[in-house]
Design a protein around this motif. Sequence first.
Motif: not given
Length: 303
Positions: A105-106, A109, A141, A144, A146
Amino acid sequence: MRPNPLHLLLVPALSLLTGCGALTLKADPALSARTLAAPAAAMPAGTGETQDNTAKGLRLARLLRDQGRPQAAAEVYAQLEARNALKALELLEYASVAAPVQGAQDSLALFGRARRALSKEGGTLAPAAHAALCGGLGRARLALGQTDAALGDFDCVLAADPDNVAALNAKGVLLDARGRHAEARALFAHAIEQDPADLRVLNNLALSHLAAGETAEAVRLLAQTEAPQMPALRLNLALAYAIEGQRDDARRTLESFMPAALAKRALEAFEARSQRIAQGAPVGSELLAASRQALALQEADAP
């Protein structure tokens, strides 16, 4: 049992998001300052002392990166970003260095901030930087879950660098997960042409055949190398042997790198999966379940 990542059985194409074991996405090499660093004349505006401190910070970050200390390098980059001292390409450099040592996630970002900064600056992005940006977004992604967006990111990498092994491998994994095995195998084959020594791609190609029910071809590919640094390859070979009904070969393969008692336990699990497949269970579903099962490689790891 508290499993070590090396003790996890399989990560076939159908379970690429579990983040362990055999199916791995090879990260792009660290990007060089020559490729990504902004020229000295483009340093942030400010006093001469500020520019000098920024230049010193970048030199330190790159030195740490080149010494194989990404965590320390990332901390220096972070301090520079906190002072708004990084240009867009330098922010991408930071994201690429930090990716292996921070959460997905970091990482997503940070690559997102780099993309916005690059878009704001305008101009044409060099192919290497374009591939670094898209590849970083894609790996984050993918981790995660995605997957649709990740597939687009890896297409973006391949548009800039058609021979990029990491992107070919990653896209192949994603297509395999969608049951598009022939397309996936074409990408794996292309990746192997570029880097015949990449065992992760070879493993993914074999698992693609295994998921498609082409067990003999999976055995042929996995038996090509001993790969002591990748025990998951041997586990996958043993499972393929078990599915083929070659019990003795499966047992010998397991005993080549684990104690006999643990090999017996693993073989029993493999044979149970093989029996379910023979009774009509989808191979892909059994591989997915196998990828989530932890197996000990030494007595101390046994429950």
